[in-house]
Design a protein around this motif. Structure first.
Motif, mmCIF file in Angstrom:
data_model
loop_
_atom_site.group_PDB
_atom_site.id
_atom_site.type_symbol
_atom_site.label_atom_id
_atom_site.label_comp_id
_atom_site.label_asym_id
_atom_site.label_seq_id
_atom_site.Cartn_x
_atom_site.Cartn_y
_atom_site.Cartn_z
ATOM 1 N N GLU A 355 4.711 10.440 -11.650
ATOM 2 C CA GLU A 355 3.938 9.038 -12.255
ATOM 3 C C GLU A 355 3.047 9.181 -13.352
ATOM 4 N N LEU A 372 -4.977 4.204 -13.270
ATOM 5 C CA LEU A 372 -4.189 3.087 -13.168
ATOM 6 C C LEU A 372 -3.590 3.247 -11.873
ATOM 7 N N GLY A 376 -3.419 0.301 -8.764
ATOM 8 C CA GLY A 376 -2.395 -0.063 -8.160
ATOM 9 C C GLY A 376 -2.238 -0.024 -6.617
ATOM 10 N N ASN A 379 -3.983 -2.351 -4.826
ATOM 11 C CA ASN A 379 -3.403 -3.808 -4.928
ATOM 12 C C ASN A 379 -2.781 -4.005 -3.718
ATOM 13 N N VAL B 89 9.328 5.091 -9.887
ATOM 14 C CA VAL B 89 8.454 3.880 -9.314
ATOM 15 C C VAL B 89 7.121 4.153 -9.058
ATOM 16 N N ILE B 90 6.412 3.271 -9.551
ATOM 17 C CA ILE B 90 4.663 3.345 -9.299
ATOM 18 C C ILE B 90 4.424 2.082 -8.300
ATOM 19 N N ARG B 91 4.136 2.077 -7.179
ATOM 20 C CA ARG B 91 3.864 1.060 -6.522
ATOM 21 C C ARG B 91 2.419 0.331 -6.677
ATOM 22 N N VAL B 93 1.632 -0.522 -9.754
ATOM 23 C CA VAL B 93 1.380 -0.806 -11.161
ATOM 24 C C VAL B 93 2.589 -1.609 -11.434
ATOM 25 N N ARG B 94 2.279 -2.882 -12.026
ATOM 26 C CA ARG B 94 3.222 -3.806 -12.323
ATOM 27 C C ARG B 94 3.701 -3.564 -13.992
ATOM 28 N N ILE B 129 6.351 -1.471 -11.300
ATOM 29 C CA ILE B 129 7.265 -0.841 -12.342
ATOM 30 C C ILE B 129 8.340 0.121 -11.732
ATOM 31 N N ASN B 130 9.795 -0.534 -11.997
ATOM 32 C CA ASN B 130 10.986 0.094 -11.655
ATOM 33 C C ASN B 130 11.346 0.219 -10.146
#
Ligand SMILES: Nc1ncnc2c1ncn2[C@@H]1O[C@H](COP(=O)(O)OP(=O)(O)OP(=O)(O)O)[C@@H](O)[C@H]1O
Ligand SMILES: [Mg+2]
Lengths: 405, 236
Positions: A355, A372, A376, A379, B89-91, B93-94, B129-130
């Motif tokens: 990532e 970041l 996330g 979030n 996929v990065i949970r 992070v949009r 994202i993804n």
């Protein structure tokens, strides 16, 4: 001596099941003689700094009322909406005879030495109630502040949402910057009556040498909803809490969202327990734990389903940001009836290299990419809250995070 | 633009690139063909500087700078970009969080125009994202991000795989736009995309190294007719 006092006396030195033991004799009661003020805006300026980052707004913009306790003194308790009550617990006990039935009903006074002291050496707490059918437009805010060193603050809070009412509360807890060593013990008992709803958002901002032992429980009646949001983003010496929600009513709901950002050598042991004994009751427990430096986080979760048809989900994610930090996730499911649908997901680990790599290929440095990803990670989609409260929580997370990263 | 000399790369103790050399002059786009598992993605990972792809030997020179030991983001600053084959996929992070790296304000009209062009609805901005993106959506999201990044040299790892006929045109045009007047390296197994790209050369990567370099159309025709088996034969 009353039966209750006797039981409390009996547990005076009873060690808690969880968390490092604390010698309570080290502390004396914080001052109880500060002068009350008519409203939160009259609270001495020197405390205002501590209100930042815990969701307490001195201007009371978008708030239905305020409660402020400093050490063992209640400074103010006010409401701006008809049908919502905010009182110091001692005043409330004097005012309402029936309140006795609500004290120590969900939490046993002899659970451990902390509950015992909350009975024997009470230093305050609040009583918040929404009368039948009353819906709080804006959240009420409550602030517990420790300003004196080497003191204890033992509070007992009672929160009642009468039938069909709606109550949103933000509680912020903080200490003065100079505090070296103090302890906060908080017993909170929540009563969500038929078709009522409580959302309770607790933001902790303690100091690195403060010990914290909340002892909470909630009773949710038919059609009732209880939403608990817990946010702790600053260092603390040791914090141990494991609130229990009893979903006894038909179609009752309990939701727990916890966000913990542990730094320094904080020792944090937090969990949520839900007992689903009401027909069609359900729960969701979500936690996001971050451990940095040499902190230690234990994330517990327990769901018991004792009648058929109930549903529960437990989700626990932990992110390790340093070699010396540790996260211990302990999810437990207990199905004691047929047709119980309980599940859990737990994932603990470092930030995935893949990532970071991906975001670096978009131009971020390794640190920026990590920040970041962490942002996330925190979030969490918090469901069922009014928009402005959700924004408030997001803002709190963001500001406290900015100050730590 | 890009010069690779005698490159050997290992990932997890496995040699994935061995003694590979490649030169892509400025404003040229090259194609890279090769059977599954031959090392194409590994080459791109090494060029962009993924830490797990360790350069054992050789050098990577980009715009006259030896980037062999530079971190990925420094290479990006110099003008590299990648559309990944399998981005993670990065949970939490949009897509919009990632787009913000290269564009100041998402509310300006430009973002929606680009999204429309890529056939992605506004909802994608708020998606992790993804996460749950379909194969074709992943490809288009990668290209969308590059539209804002505007790299001078872009590597595309199978931008056309899993893309349906209608979206092939979307993807093809995006590639054409990204490569117009710039340089690139495109990995593909299929021909549809070729008509959108003005490739000057094609390379065939077999068994960790480039075994053949020639005219793109000629190589593609050969592979289509005889598969990579013929390439191997031709080499032996
Ligand atoms: N992290 C890794 N650990 C071990 N082996 C790896 C790793 N990454 C790649 N490989 C192996 O290296 C070889 C080359 O992989 P690579 O992804 O570069 O192939 P490719 O040419 O892109 O294939 P495809 O056409 O299927 O995308 C494969 O055998 C693959 O399994
Ligand atoms: Mg590949």
């Amino acid at each position: 001596m009353s039966e209750l006092k006797k039981r409390a006396e009996g547990a005076r030195d009873k060690n808690a099941v969880l968390g490092p033991d604390i010698d309570l004799e080290e502390y004396t009661k914080g001052p109880s003689d500060y002068a009350p003020v008519p409203s939160i805006s009259d609270v001495p300026e020197s405390y205002h700094d501590g209100f930042l980052n815990i969701g307490v707004d001195v201007s009371e913009k978008d708030r239905s009322g305020s409660f402020v306790q400093v050490d063992s003194s209640v400074l103010c308790s006010t409401t701006a909406q008809e049908g919502l009550e905010v009182l110091g617990i001692t005043d409330a006990i004097n005012k309402y005879d029936w309140l006795e039935d609500y004290l120590w009903r969900l939490v046993s006074v002899d659970t451990d030495k902390y509950t015992s002291r909350a009975e024997l050496e009470l230093s305050g707490g609040y009583f918040i109630r929404a009368k039948k059918g009353v819906k709080s437009v804006y959240p009420l805010q409550a602030c517990m502040y420790i300003g004196e060193d080497h003191t204890f603050q033992n509070v007992h809070n009672i929160i009642i949402a009468e039938e069909g009412s709606e109550l949103h509360i933000i509680t912020g807890c903080a200490t003065g910057k100079h505090i070296q060593n103090s302890i906060h013990i908080g017993v909170s008992e929540f009563y969500v009556k038929k078709n009522a709803e409580i959302s309770f958002t607790m933001i902790h901002n303690w100091a690195p040498e403060v010990n914290v032992r909340p002892r909470s429980a909630m009773l949710i009646e038919g059609g009732g909803v209880f939403i608990n949001n817990y946010i702790c983003m600053s260092p603390v010496k040791s914090l141990q809490t494991y609130p229990t929600a009893y979903c006894e009513g038909k179609n009752s709901t309990a939701v727990f969202n916890s966000i913990v950002y542990a730094t320094d050598d904080s020792n944090i042991d937090v969990g949520s327990k839900v007992v689903l004994s009401g027909e069609g009751s359900k729960t969701e427990i979500i936690s996001r734990m971050i451990a940095k430096d040499s902190s230690s986080v234990t994330a517990r979760g327990h769901i018991s389903g004792t009648v058929s048809g109930v549903k529960g989900h437990l989700e626990c994610n932990g992110l390790l940001l340093s070699q010396n930090a540790r996260i211990h996730a302990i999810p437990e499911l207990n199905a004691a009836a047929e047709d119980v649908e309980l599940s859990h997901e737990a994932a603990v680990g470092k930030v995935a290299e893949k990532e970071i790599q991906y975001l670096m290929a978009r131009g971020l440095s390794s640190d920026e990419a990590t920040a970041l990803i962490v942002r996330g990670f925190l979030n969490v989609e918090i469901k069922g809250l009014p928009d402005h409260l959700r924004r408030e929580i997001q803002r709190t997370i963001k500001t406290s995070q900015d100050s730590f990263m | 633009m890009l010069l690779i000399e005698d490159l050997t790369v290992e990932v997890g103790n496995k040699r994935v690139i061995e003694g590979l050399s490649l030169h892509i002059p400025e404003k040229e786009t090259h194609l890279l063909f090769g059977p599954n598992g031959s090392g194409k993605t590994s080459l791109i990972m090494a060029i962009i500087g993924a830490p797990s792809y360790k350069v054992i030997k050789g050098r990577i020179i980009f715009k006259d700078v030896d980037v062999t030991d530079l971190p990925t983001n420094e290479r990006v600053k110099l003008g590299m970009g990648v559309a990944f084959q399998m981005p993670p996929v990065i949970r939490g992070v949009r897509l919009k969080d990632v787009l913000r790296i290269h564009t100041e304000s998402l509310s300006k009209g430009g973002v929606m125009d680009q999204m429309n062009k890529m056939g992605l609805s506004a909802q994608f901005l708020d998606r992790d994202i993804n996460y749950g993106f379909s194969g074709g959506e992943i490809k288009r999201s990668e290209l969308l991000q590059l539209m804002f990044q505007k790299p001078e040299f872009t590597m595309f790892d199978e931008p056309d795989s899993g893309v349906d006929i209608e979206n092939m045109e979307v993807v093809g045009k995006a590639l054409g736009e990204l490569l117009e007047g710039r340089s690139g390296l495109v990995i593909t197994h299929m021909g549809y995309i070729l008509k959108y790209i003005k490739a000057t050369k094609a390379h065939v990567l077999i068994d960790r190294s480039i075994r053949c370099s020639s005219d793109p159309q000629a190589i593609f025709k050969q592979i289509m007719e005889c598969g990579y088996g013929r390439c191997v034969e031709c080499l032996s």
